[in-house]
Design a protein around this motif. Structure first.
Motif, PDB file in Angstrom:
ATOM      1  N   GLY A   1       0.819  -1.208   0.000  1.00 29.68           N
ATOM      2  CA  GLY A   1       0.000   0.000   0.000  1.00 29.68           C
ATOM      3  C   GLY A   1       0.848   1.250   0.000  1.00 29.68           C
ATOM      4  N   LEU A   2       0.193   2.373   0.231  1.00 29.07           N
ATOM      5  CA  LEU A   2       0.836   3.690   0.203  1.00 29.07           C
ATOM      6  C   LEU A   2       0.396   4.512   1.398  1.00 29.07           C
ATOM      7  CD1 LEU A   2       2.417   6.025  -1.305  1.00 29.07           C
ATOM      8  CD2 LEU A   2       0.213   6.605  -2.350  1.00 29.07           C
ATOM      9  N   VAL A   3       1.325   5.309   1.934  1.00 30.92           N
ATOM     10  CA  VAL A   3       1.005   6.341   2.912  1.00 30.92           C
ATOM     11  C   VAL A   3       0.719   7.619   2.122  1.00 30.92           C
ATOM     12  CG1 VAL A   3       1.837   7.644   4.902  1.00 30.92           C
ATOM     13  CG2 VAL A   3       2.532   5.259   4.587  1.00 30.92           C
ATOM     14  N   SER A   4      -0.487   8.153   2.234  1.00 31.34           N
ATOM     15  CA  SER A   4      -0.901   9.242   1.333  1.00 31.34           C
ATOM     16  C   SER A   4      -0.064  10.497   1.473  1.00 31.34           C
ATOM     17  CB  SER A   4      -2.381   9.582   1.544  1.00 31.34           C
ATOM     18  OG  SER A   4      -2.590  10.375   2.698  1.00 31.34           O
ATOM     19  N   ILE A   5       0.490  10.756   2.663  1.00 32.45           N
ATOM     20  CA  ILE A   5       1.263  11.983   2.844  1.00 32.45           C
ATOM     21  C   ILE A   5       2.566  11.974   2.059  1.00 32.45           C
ATOM     22  CG2 ILE A   5       0.249  12.525   5.070  1.00 32.45           C
ATOM     23  CD1 ILE A   5       2.926  11.441   6.305  1.00 32.45           C
ATOM     24  N   SER A   6       2.887  10.836   1.453  1.00 35.28           N
ATOM     25  CA  SER A   6       4.037  10.796   0.546  1.00 35.28           C
ATOM     26  C   SER A   6       3.841  11.769  -0.610  1.00 35.28           C
ATOM     27  CB  SER A   6       4.231   9.380  -0.005  1.00 35.28           C
ATOM     28  OG  SER A   6       4.409   8.445   1.033  1.00 35.28           O
TER      29      SER A   6
ATOM     30  N   CYS B   1      -3.980  -0.834  -0.740  1.00 35.28           N
ATOM     31  CA  CYS B   1      -4.523  -0.089   0.391  1.00 35.28           C
ATOM     32  C   CYS B   1      -3.795   1.232   0.567  1.00 35.28           C
ATOM     33  CB  CYS B   1      -4.452  -0.921   1.668  1.00 35.28           C
ATOM     34  SG  CYS B   1      -2.790  -1.467   2.113  1.00 35.28           S
ATOM     35  N   ILE B   2      -4.425   2.136   1.332  1.00 34.64           N
ATOM     36  CA  ILE B   2      -3.876   3.473   1.561  1.00 34.64           C
ATOM     37  C   ILE B   2      -4.028   3.849   3.028  1.00 34.64           C
ATOM     38  CG2 ILE B   2      -4.019   5.924   0.967  1.00 34.64           C
ATOM     39  CD1 ILE B   2      -5.375   5.103  -1.664  1.00 34.64           C
ATOM     40  N   GLU B   3      -2.959   4.346   3.622  1.00 33.36           N
ATOM     41  CA  GLU B   3      -3.050   5.031   4.909  1.00 33.36           C
ATOM     42  C   GLU B   3      -3.296   6.502   4.602  1.00 33.36           C
ATOM     43  OE1 GLU B   3       0.019   6.906   7.900  1.00 33.36           O
ATOM     44  OE2 GLU B   3       0.124   4.715   8.072  1.00 33.36           O
ATOM     45  N   TRP B   4      -4.471   6.998   4.950  1.00 35.70           N
ATOM     46  CA  TRP B   4      -4.822   8.387   4.646  1.00 35.70           C
ATOM     47  C   TRP B   4      -4.346   9.312   5.755  1.00 35.70           C
ATOM     48  CZ3 TRP B   4      -5.887   9.942   0.017  1.00 35.70           C
ATOM     49  CH2 TRP B   4      -6.509   9.079  -0.899  1.00 35.70           C
TER      50      TRP B   4
ATOM     51  N   SER C   1       6.124 -14.896  10.910  1.00 36.17           N
ATOM     52  CA  SER C   1       5.369 -14.767  12.153  1.00 36.17           C
ATOM     53  C   SER C   1       3.910 -15.175  11.972  1.00 36.17           C
ATOM     54  CB  SER C   1       5.426 -13.321  12.658  1.00 36.17           C
ATOM     55  OG  SER C   1       4.574 -12.481  11.882  1.00 36.17           O
ATOM     56  N   GLY C   2       3.458 -15.187  10.713  1.00 35.04           N
ATOM     57  CA  GLY C   2       2.073 -15.506  10.431  1.00 35.04           C
ATOM     58  C   GLY C   2       1.119 -14.342  10.618  1.00 35.04           C
ATOM     59  N   ARG C   3       1.647 -13.162  10.942  1.00 36.46           N
ATOM     60  CA  ARG C   3       0.786 -11.999  11.153  1.00 36.46           C
ATOM     61  C   ARG C   3       0.405 -11.355   9.820  1.00 36.46           C
ATOM     62  NH1 ARG C   3       0.045 -10.229  16.196  1.00 36.46           N
ATOM     63  NH2 ARG C   3      -0.814  -8.283  15.353  1.00 36.46           N
ATOM     64  N   ASP C   4      -0.802 -10.807   9.773  1.00 34.16           N
ATOM     65  CA  ASP C   4      -1.202  -9.976   8.641  1.00 34.16           C
ATOM     66  C   ASP C   4      -0.677  -8.569   8.874  1.00 34.16           C
ATOM     67  OD1 ASP C   4      -2.612 -12.087   7.535  1.00 34.16           O
ATOM     68  OD2 ASP C   4      -4.502 -11.498   8.480  1.00 34.16           O
ATOM     69  N   ALA C   5      -0.229  -7.915   7.817  1.00 33.36           N
ATOM     70  CA  ALA C   5       0.256  -6.544   7.948  1.00 33.36           C
ATOM     71  C   ALA C   5       0.162  -5.844   6.603  1.00 33.36           C
ATOM     72  CB  ALA C   5       1.698  -6.522   8.456  1.00 33.36           C
ATOM     73  N   ASP C   6      -0.166  -4.578   6.644  1.00 37.14           N
ATOM     74  CA  ASP C   6      -0.093  -3.749   5.452  1.00 37.14           C
ATOM     75  C   ASP C   6       1.310  -3.178   5.362  1.00 37.14           C
ATOM     76  OD1 ASP C   6      -2.766  -4.177   4.797  1.00 37.14           O
ATOM     77  OD2 ASP C   6      -3.443  -2.517   6.046  1.00 37.14           O
ATOM     78  N   MET C   7       1.937  -3.336   4.198  1.00 40.85           N
ATOM     79  CA  MET C   7       3.305  -2.865   3.956  1.00 40.85           C
ATOM     80  C   MET C   7       3.192  -1.585   3.124  1.00 40.85           C
ATOM     81  SD  MET C   7       4.800  -5.422   5.504  1.00 40.85           S
ATOM     82  CE  MET C   7       6.537  -5.312   5.044  1.00 40.85           C
ATOM     83  N   LEU C   8       3.352  -0.443   3.779  1.00 43.78           N
ATOM     84  CA  LEU C   8       2.954   0.839   3.210  1.00 43.78           C
ATOM     85  C   LEU C   8       4.159   1.663   2.775  1.00 43.78           C
ATOM     86  CD1 LEU C   8       0.367   1.533   6.032  1.00 43.78           C
ATOM     87  CD2 LEU C   8      -0.167   0.741   3.718  1.00 43.78           C
TER      88      LEU C   8
END
Length: 254
Positions: free
Chosen positions: A5-10, A30-33, A220-227
């Motif tokens: 995904g992307l961090v929008s403030i980029s 996905c996007i972190e707004w 680790s088996g964890r879900d994560a968004d890589m932004l």
């Protein structure tokens, strides 16, 4: 699942519509707004519209990137953040653990930060949203011992952590810090700045480090968004290239 995904403030100069289009071209999911430009706190109508546009484009909201600093604040400040996060449909709210580095933070100040974190976590929980502390310089997550202590001080089921590598630190040190955060990890900010934040490089040049970090999270088996965050030259074309690199790494299994 590890989701690119992307961090929008980029791209603060781009509108939400332009960012959504760019993410579509990049093939991220996905996007972190950010709350400073794209989705201001206390404007739920704007947040609701951005959330709608995001989902209509087939993307997900990864987080609401607030600039709320835990600790003493004017009344209602977090409530404004909460209103926008809820309207946006964000699963988590990014916050900062205070406004000073851990070595400069007095014991009573740290206690105030901890108390506020627990307070806002309770508020967010009532909306089905978590609170996520960013692993960031100039806050209580800046050094390993302080960040490790927070895991115990903030033993709250609604508090998570957003990890990113420490600029200039060896890969092994960063990897150790990531391992410690895994039980509470929510998302990861992805970039290759070396040796300081002033030197932004193509993500592909950080392959050794990032393959290590990705493998740690994957195993680790964890879900994560890589932004992806703040690419070289704030250039959309560099973002497209970095997104291609990141997706390749996420899709490969070593």
């Amino acid at each position: 699942m590890l989701t690119p995904g992307l961090v929008s403030i980029s791209f603060r100069k781009l509108s939400p519509e332009e960012i959504i289009t760019l993410c579509g071209k990049a093939g991220v999911q996905c996007i972190e707004w950010g709350g400073d430009i794209h989705v201001p706190p206390g404007d739920p109508a704007r947040a609701r519209e951005v959330g709608r546009l995001t989902r209509e484009a087939g993307l997900e909201v990864a987080a609401y990137g607030s600039y709320y600093r835990l600790g003493p604040n004017e009344p209602g400040k977090f409530e404004a953040v909460m209103a926008s996060a809820a309207a946006l449909g964000a699963p988590t709210i990014r916050v900062w653990a205070g406004g000073k580095g851990s070595r400069e933070t007095e014991v009573d100040e740290r206690c105030e930060i901890i108390a506020d974190a627990l307070r806002v976590a309770d508020i967010a929980a009532r909306h089905g949203i978590t609170v996520c502390l960013e692993y960031h310089p100039g806050t209580l997550t800046d050094e390993r011992e302080s960040a490790r202590a927070l895991l115990g001080e903030l033993a709250h089921p609604n508090i998570e952590f957003l990890w990113q590598p420490t600029n200039g630190a060896p890969v092994g040190e960063c990897a150790s810090r990531l391992v410690e955060m895994l039980p509470r990890l929510r998302n990861v900010h992805v970039f290759h700045w070396w040796p300081t934040a002033a030197e932004r490089l193509p993500l592909a040049e950080g392959e050794e480090a990032w393959r290590c970090y990705i493998d740690i999270v994957r195993e680790s088996g964890r879900d994560a968004d890589m932004l992806l965050e703040f690419v070289r030259g704030d250039d959309p074309q560099q973002f497209l290239a970095d997104a291609t690199t990141l997706k390749k790494w996420l899709e490969s299994v070593v």
